[in-house]
Design a protein around this motif. Structure first.
Motif, PDB file in Angstrom:
ATOM      1  N   GLN A   1       7.168  64.554  18.985  1.00 12.09           N
ATOM      2  CA  GLN A   1       7.210  65.192  17.276  1.00 12.09           C
ATOM      3  C   GLN A   1       7.029  63.835  16.671  1.00 12.09           C
ATOM      4  N   MET A   2       7.286  62.935  16.825  1.00 10.50           N
ATOM      5  CA  MET A   2       7.172  61.609  15.978  1.00 10.50           C
ATOM      6  C   MET A   2       5.516  61.314  16.243  1.00 10.50           C
TER       7      MET A   2
ATOM      8  N   ARG B   1       3.256  63.938  14.737  1.00 14.32           N
ATOM      9  CA  ARG B   1       3.894  64.134  13.385  1.00 14.32           C
ATOM     10  C   ARG B   1       3.969  65.576  13.118  1.00 14.32           C
ATOM     11  N   ASN B   2       4.593  66.191  14.024  1.00 16.53           N
ATOM     12  CA  ASN B   2       4.675  67.583  13.912  1.00 16.53           C
ATOM     13  C   ASN B   2       5.848  68.143  14.482  1.00 16.53           C
ATOM     14  N   ARG B   3       6.587  69.073  14.000  1.00 20.87           N
ATOM     15  CA  ARG B   3       7.989  69.202  14.310  1.00 20.87           C
ATOM     16  C   ARG B   3       7.835  70.232  15.536  1.00 20.87           C
TER      17      ARG B   3
ATOM     18  N   GLY C   1       5.809  57.545  13.201  1.00 19.88           N
ATOM     19  CA  GLY C   1       5.992  58.788  13.008  1.00 19.88           C
ATOM     20  C   GLY C   1       6.010  58.850  11.380  1.00 19.88           C
ATOM     21  N   LEU C   2       5.984  57.654  10.647  1.00 20.90           N
ATOM     22  CA  LEU C   2       5.605  57.835   9.124  1.00 20.90           C
ATOM     23  C   LEU C   2       4.242  57.606   8.981  1.00 20.90           C
TER      24      LEU C   2
ATOM     25  N   SER D   1      17.535  66.692  14.459  1.00 20.76           N
ATOM     26  CA  SER D   1      17.003  66.403  13.051  1.00 20.76           C
ATOM     27  C   SER D   1      17.612  67.010  11.915  1.00 20.76           C
ATOM     28  N   LEU D   2      18.189  68.338  12.133  1.00 21.53           N
ATOM     29  CA  LEU D   2      18.738  69.043  11.172  1.00 21.53           C
ATOM     30  C   LEU D   2      19.918  68.311  10.660  1.00 21.53           C
TER      31      LEU D   2
ATOM     32  N   GLY E   1      19.172  63.801  11.097  1.00 19.23           N
ATOM     33  CA  GLY E   1      17.863  62.865  10.573  1.00 19.23           C
ATOM     34  C   GLY E   1      16.827  62.539  11.904  1.00 19.23           C
ATOM     35  N   ASP E   2      15.876  61.827  11.582  1.00 20.63           N
ATOM     36  CA  ASP E   2      14.954  61.499  12.491  1.00 20.63           C
ATOM     37  C   ASP E   2      14.808  60.105  12.592  1.00 20.63           C
TER      38      ASP E   2
END
Lengths: 320, 252
Positions: free
Chosen positions: A70-71, A74-76, A206-207, A256-257, A260-261
């Motif tokens: 996911q990082m 860059r998609n959940r 991931g940024l 993540s909820l 966080g990430d």
């Protein structure tokens, strides 16, 4: 920190339950009080402990593979089952089974990992070629790619009479785990530790590419490290117990909820919750219709798809 | 000093930046202005090694940006591009702490933490430090990103349209903060700006681009002139002196 310790405690309790649940009668009290003739200890050492360890290792490492994916993408909704990685790994395993059947299992795993990496890179290239506006299109594209690869694998497996094996790789099942047949999963555990050490790099990647370059990191190298870890973990799990669907999707999203990430914080949570999720589903599958077993892949599939739907619908209303 | 020497970028047959040479002085605020498609953002990305050049070279404080190790550059120059969409869920403090990555590689020391707190305070983010970025407004998020690049503690700070998403109040406060940073810490701030009046009011040096080429470079008095602006933007722009500054009127 306290919450994390609590989660670890829950995991340990579940692991103990997992040691005690099973078809074969295992008189724990006899063993503890010294009346056992070695029977219970043997079951524990040959079957129960390996199975429990396999559950913990596979659960933790697959969940972390999902988080890294996911990082990197860059998609959940990216994870090994929604990016062609799993299908490519099982195709690789199929090819190496046909071409070099006498290869030791470690070699087979590495071959599968090479295929998995190639499949994932193809996915990354596809994403670059097709500009996608809706984040939900990313997993759809990955599932399509996986479908195509799986079709090729099925055709080959059909020709070589290996459909049974293909099914075993794509359907997680821990009933066959015995001492001497799960140790490859430690590779996954080891890679999960590497992921924790390199956690900050993955968060930076991931940024995005520009962020990463600005902070003086080589984006391509971080991406490569991440995808290699994902491919190796995926193939180690497939070779030993078969695919566990949705795991890499649900656990990182729930984490993540809540925390966080930032991967430095998220990795231990993802590992522990991944293990808890898999342990619970496996225990459930073992007691629902005991003395028979429901394969873990099926239990996770049912529970996981419900949770996946919830995540998708939640995201939608969240974005609106 | 940032020195671009015959920098060129092509996409297929289209030349976006065409053999452009310019020297941006050390210290103060330099604004890059010009019409859409002039190649401003492309130039900024090449100055910060984010984009590969098809020709030419760039030195920042004497270091060649493509030949020097990336982590060395990261301690000399920071860049923030526009539309920073994040899919990762991070708190403001997490993000700003990553500004220290070039120094501590993700293991922040006490000194790093002090830098983080200072950057948070500098952009007035103290109360928002532990909020997640996706819970903030566009303007607050923009401030968090700027706090991160300031926390990187570099001599050179490059910002691509930092006033996007900001209302008048926040745009003004952003420009004041940047000007303060040039005075307090001797930083060199390079901005791509669309609003020529912000450029005129706050800049020490202005670089104007048109069609991938340098149209003008100099002080505000040298560039914000009616004849210059007409040539750059292809329209009549009246320049008035207000409170000793040059203000351009182009609304009708």
């Amino acid at each position: 920190m306290r919450a994390l310790l609590l989660a670890v405690l829950v995991m340990l309790v579940l692991a103990c339950v997992s040691l005690l649940v099973g078809v074969t009668h295992m008189p724990v009290w006899a063993m503890l009080s010294g009346y056992d003739d070695g029977h219970a200890a043997r079951i524990l050492a040959i079957s129960r402990i390996p199975r429990t360890l396999a559950l913990v290792l596979a659960g933790a490492s697959m969940a972390i593979a999902g988080l890294i994916m996911q990082m990197m993408i860059r998609n959940r909704f990216a994870e090994p089952t929604t990016s062609g990685t799993v299908e490519a790994a099982s195709l690789g395993l199929l090819v190496v089974t046909i071409m070099a059947p006498e290869l030791p299992v470690m070699g087979k795993m590495l071959a599968a990992a090479a295929f998995a990496l190639a499949g994932t890179l193809l996915f990354v290239q596809l994403l670059r070629l097709v500009p996608l506006r809706d984040p939900l299109m990313v997993p759809l594209l990955g599932i399509m790619l996986g479908g195509v690869i799986h079709a090729v694998a099925t055709f080959i497996a059909y020709r070589f009479d290996l459909l049974q094996s293909l099914l075993a790789w794509t359907m997680g099942d821990f009933s066959g785990v015995l001492r001497g047949r799960y140790e490859l999963l430690w590779v996954g555990g080891l890679l999960a530790a590497v992921a924790w050490i390199a956690a900050d790099r993955f968060t930076v990647a991931g940024l995005g590419r520009d962020f990463t370059t600005n902070l003086g990191l080589n984006y391509k190298r971080v991406l490569a490290l991440g995808l290699v870890i994902v491919s190796m973990v995926t193939s180690a799990v497939i070779v030993t117990v078969g695919m566990i669907p949705f795991l890499g999707l649900i656990v990182p999203n729930v984490v993540s909820l809540t925390v966080g990430d930032n991967m430095r914080r998220a990795v231990p949570w993802v590992a522990v919750l991944g293990a808890i999720f898999v342990l619970s589903c496996d225990i459930l599958g073992r007691i629902i219709r005991a003395p028979y077993e429901i394969p873990l892949g099926t239990v996770v599939g049912v529970v996981g798809s419900a949770m996946f739907l919830w995540l998708v619908l939640r995201k939608r209303s969240h974005a609106a | 000093m940032i020195h671009a020497n015959e920098v060129t970028k092509r996409y297929g047959d289209a030349v976006v930046v065409d053999c452009l040479s310019v020297t941006i002085p050390k210290g103060g605020i330099t604004s890059i202005i010009g019409p859409n498609g002039a190649g401003k953002s492309t130039l900024l990305s090449m100055l910060a090694r984010l984009l590969k050049m098809d020709g030419g070279s760039v030195t920042v404080g004497g270091l060649d940006v493509t030949a020097t190790a990336s982590d060395v550059i990261a301690r000399r120059l920071a860049i923030l591009r526009q539309d920073n969409h994040l899919s990762a869920r991070l708190t403001v403090r997490d993000l700003v702490t990553f500004g220290r990555f070039p120094y501590s590689r993700g293991r922040p020391t006490l000194e790093d933490k002090a830098h983080v707190e200072r950057a948070l305070a500098y952009l007035d983010l103290g109360a928002l430090a532990d909020r997640y970025l996706d819970e903030l407004s566009g303007g607050q998020r923009q401030r968090a990103f700027v706090a991160m690049v300031l926390c990187q503690d570099t001599d050179y700070v490059l910002l691509d349209e930092p006033l996007n998403n900001l209302d008048m109040k926040h745009a003004q406060s952003m420009m004041k903060t940047l000007r303060r940073a040039t005075r307090d810490f001797g930083k060199t701030v390079v901005l791509v700006l669309h609003d020529i009046n912000f450029a005129s009011w706050y800049s020490d040096f202005v670089v104007a681009m048109k069609g991938g080429r340098l149209a003008a470079a100099g002080t505000v008095d040298e560039v914000i002139r009616e004849d210059m602006l007409r040539e750059i933007y292809g329209m009549d722009i009246h320049v008035h002196e207000v409170a000793g500054r040059r203000i351009a009127l182009y609304y009708e």
